[in-house]
Design an enzyme around this catalytic site. Structure first.
Site, PDB file in Angstrom:
ATOM      1  N   HIS A 142       0.835  -1.212   0.000  1.00 13.91           N
ATOM      2  CA  HIS A 142       0.000   0.000   0.000  1.00 13.91           C
ATOM      3  C   HIS A 142       0.866   1.257   0.000  1.00 13.91           C
ATOM      4  O   HIS A 142       1.313   1.715   1.055  1.00 13.91           O
ATOM      5  CB  HIS A 142      -0.914  -0.017   1.236  1.00 13.91           C
ATOM      6  CG  HIS A 142      -1.926   1.076   1.259  1.00 13.91           C
ATOM      7  ND1 HIS A 142      -3.143   0.942   1.887  1.00 13.91           N
ATOM      8  CD2 HIS A 142      -1.936   2.333   0.735  1.00 13.91           C
ATOM      9  CE1 HIS A 142      -3.839   2.053   1.754  1.00 13.91           C
ATOM     10  NE2 HIS A 142      -3.120   2.922   1.074  1.00 13.91           N
ATOM     11  N   HIS A 174      -5.060  -0.434   6.082  1.00 12.25           N
ATOM     12  CA  HIS A 174      -4.734   0.336   7.296  1.00 12.25           C
ATOM     13  C   HIS A 174      -5.805   0.338   8.383  1.00 12.25           C
ATOM     14  O   HIS A 174      -6.374   1.380   8.686  1.00 12.25           O
ATOM     15  CB  HIS A 174      -4.358   1.772   6.931  1.00 12.25           C
ATOM     16  CG  HIS A 174      -5.255   2.441   5.900  1.00 12.25           C
ATOM     17  ND1 HIS A 174      -6.618   2.408   5.970  1.00 12.25           N
ATOM     18  CD2 HIS A 174      -4.953   3.145   4.783  1.00 12.25           C
ATOM     19  CE1 HIS A 174      -7.131   3.066   4.949  1.00 12.25           C
ATOM     20  NE2 HIS A 174      -6.139   3.516   4.202  1.00 12.25           N
ATOM     21  N   ASP A 223       1.372   2.768   3.781  1.00 11.20           N
ATOM     22  CA  ASP A 223       0.473   3.834   3.295  1.00 11.20           C
ATOM     23  C   ASP A 223       1.292   5.094   2.990  1.00 11.20           C
ATOM     24  O   ASP A 223       0.855   6.215   3.258  1.00 11.20           O
ATOM     25  CB  ASP A 223      -0.662   4.128   4.279  1.00 11.20           C
ATOM     26  CG  ASP A 223      -1.807   4.906   3.623  1.00 11.20           C
ATOM     27  OD1 ASP A 223      -1.794   5.083   2.389  1.00 11.20           O
ATOM     28  OD2 ASP A 223      -2.709   5.345   4.360  1.00 11.20           O
ATOM     29  N   HIS A 235       3.536  14.268   0.234  1.00  8.87           N
ATOM     30  CA  HIS A 235       2.950  15.582  -0.061  1.00  8.87           C
ATOM     31  C   HIS A 235       4.047  16.628   0.000  1.00  8.87           C
ATOM     32  O   HIS A 235       4.999  16.491   0.774  1.00  8.87           O
ATOM     33  CB  HIS A 235       1.859  15.944   0.960  1.00  8.87           C
ATOM     34  CG  HIS A 235       0.630  15.095   0.853  1.00  8.87           C
ATOM     35  ND1 HIS A 235      -0.189  15.116  -0.246  1.00  8.87           N
ATOM     36  CD2 HIS A 235       0.091  14.194   1.718  1.00  8.87           C
ATOM     37  CE1 HIS A 235      -1.191  14.260  -0.065  1.00  8.87           C
ATOM     38  NE2 HIS A 235      -1.040  13.683   1.113  1.00  8.87           N
TER      39      HIS A 235
HETATM   40 ZN   LIG Z   1      -6.555   4.888   2.685  1.00 10.87          ZN
HETATM   41 ZN   LIG Z   2      -3.591   4.935   1.081  1.00  7.83          ZN
END
Ligand SMILES: [Zn+2]
Ligand SMILES: [Zn+2]
Length: 447
Positions: free
Chosen positions: A62, A234, A307, A311
């Site tokens: 992920h 998650h 995850d 940014h």
């Molecule tokens: Zn998510």
């Molecule tokens: Zn994600």
């Protein structure tokens, strides 16, 4: 090219191997495993792995790589470089790029860019619905033919049970797992952090644990109804983990993953208004963190996934409620797993390998990965369980710097990452290994 990883400790749960052994790689494949005392095959380079753990290449199922569309945050190349630096030989890229990966052309683009980079392998995850809008199913079959390994509308969860049922029935026909980010938007209602004591104290809009749990329960019920393979992304609440635990007891094909920030930090960290504590699902209370630890301990949680969500600094510099959700994680995941899970006795090293390699490969049907069996791809992650190191985000391979873990000190980390038989990452402090690697094989054999 032959590479012998000598005198290491091999952990490969898929084969039930947990012992001091040598590992021989050749032409991008595993040749086999031999005893420490066995002779070095002629013409082999030797990697001295004394005191190190030799595991099948870690798979982060992920990540967000931002290409196409937001290359200023991350490219497939920079993301794959961060993966390799963090010990991952394979990553799975979520589809929320621009354009979104809801068709075979974008799927092919991601794969081609990853091949061009020649770093970690990147398997794309396709969207469940067109443009992840939750109204019309995407062409899963065409994307599967092009190379996706799962479908997900991560970040924009499938809004209705009816649509999710249809998606599951459709995905089942292609034997694709559905990965869902569980969040009922009508309950989360624009929240920026966990709803609880700290959202009250800080006066910020919260998303209740129930927003995740309602969707987790819904999805587990629908997996039972449809027989589809379901993977919850998650998980961050006790109730979501409990839903998975019950589904597993029923024998349903339901799995889930946990992200390092959710077993490391609580919503208390938000009080400094550092936007690097803003992610979705949010940092939860201590009780939820304990539930994740328990889920990792008892095997309810199948996989560890970062995850990784890059940014730009300007975006994260906005006010807390305006800043985007997400943190980078590829280069701190193994450290946080070693520090908070292995060193504290929550899980064994063997279980760590299951969570990072064996299970992700199984969930995603990556047949020649996740194990060091003969003929498997020569993807190897080498770990020093005693290595002390500090994460310096300035040295990160990612294009983004949004992490709350800068300056964290760890015991246990990645020494080397080997992708298809090539050493793509070697920790700079391990000159001993570099020398070992360049020692001529025959002199090693005679010694
Ligand atoms: Zn998510
Ligand atoms: Zn994600």
């Amino acid at each position: 090219m032959r590479l012998l990883i000598q005198n290491g400790y091999i952990i490969d749960p898929a084969q039930g191997i947990n012992a001091g052994r040598n590992l021989l790689l050749e032409d991008g494949r595993v040749v086999g495993i031999s005893g420490h005392g066995d002779s070095v095959p002629e013409g082999s380079e030797v990697f001295d792995a004394t005191g190190l753990i030799v595991a099948p290449g870690f798979i982060d199922m992920h990540v967000h790589l931002r290409e196409p569309g937001q290359e200023y945050k991350e490219t497939i190349r920079s993301g794959a470089a961060a993966a390799v630096a963090g010990g991952f030989t394979t990553v799975c890229a979520m589809p929320n790029t621009n354009p979104l990966n809801d068709n075979a052309a974008v799927t092919r683009f991601v794969i081609e860019q990853a091949e061009r980079a020649g770093l970690a392998s990147v398997f794309p995850i396709g969207a469940i619905t067109k443009n992840s809008e939750g109204t019309e199913l995407a062409e899963m079959g065409e994307m599967k033919d092009a190379g996706i390994v799962a479908v997900s509308d991560d970040g924009r969860p499938v809004p209705t049970a009816g649509m999710m049922r249809r998606a599951m029935e459709y995905a089942r026909g292609f034997d694709l797992p559905i990965i869902d980010h569980c969040e009922d938007k009508s309950l989360a209602r624009g929240g920026v952090m966990h709803e609880g004591h700290w959202s009250l104290v800080l006066g910020m809009r919260g998303m209740p644990a129930a927003a995740e749990e309602v969707d987790a329960e819904r999805n587990c019920l629908l997996a039972e109804l449809t027989g589809a393979r379901l993977h919850l992304a998650h998980v961050s609440t006790g109730g979501a983990i409990e839903a998975v635990r019950r589904a597993k007891h029923k024998g349903l094909p339901v799995t889930c993953e946990a992200a390092p920030h959710h077993w490391t930090l609580t919503d208390e960290a938000v009080q400094d208004y550092d936007t690097n504590t803003k992610m979705s699902p949010p940092l939860r209370s201590r009780a939820h963190l304990e539930a994740i630890i328990e889920g990792l301990r008892d095997g309810t949680i199948d996989a560890i996934a970062s995850d990784h969500a890059p940014h730009h600094a300007d975006e994260k510099a906005l006010e807390y409620d305006q800043a985007p959700f997400g943190i980078v994680g590829l280069e701190t995941t193994v450290g946080l797993a070693m520090q908070r899970l292995v060193n504290e006795g929550v899980i064994s090293l063997e279980r760590l390998v299951e969570l990072c390699a064996t299970h992700p490969a199984r969930i995603l049907n990556l047949g020649d990965r996740g194990s060091l069996r003969a003929q498997a791809r020569a993807d190897v992650t080498i770990i020093d369980p005693e290595m002390s190191w500090t994460f310096d985000v300035a040295r990160s391979k990612s294009k983004s710097r949004n992490t709350p873990f800068h300056g964290y000190a760890f015991r246990g980390g990645v020494v080397a990452t080997i992708v298809a038989g090539r050493i793509l990452h070697l920790h700079p402090d391990y000159t001993r290994l570099r020398e070992g690697r360049h020692q001529p094989a025959m002199s090693e054999a005679r010694a």
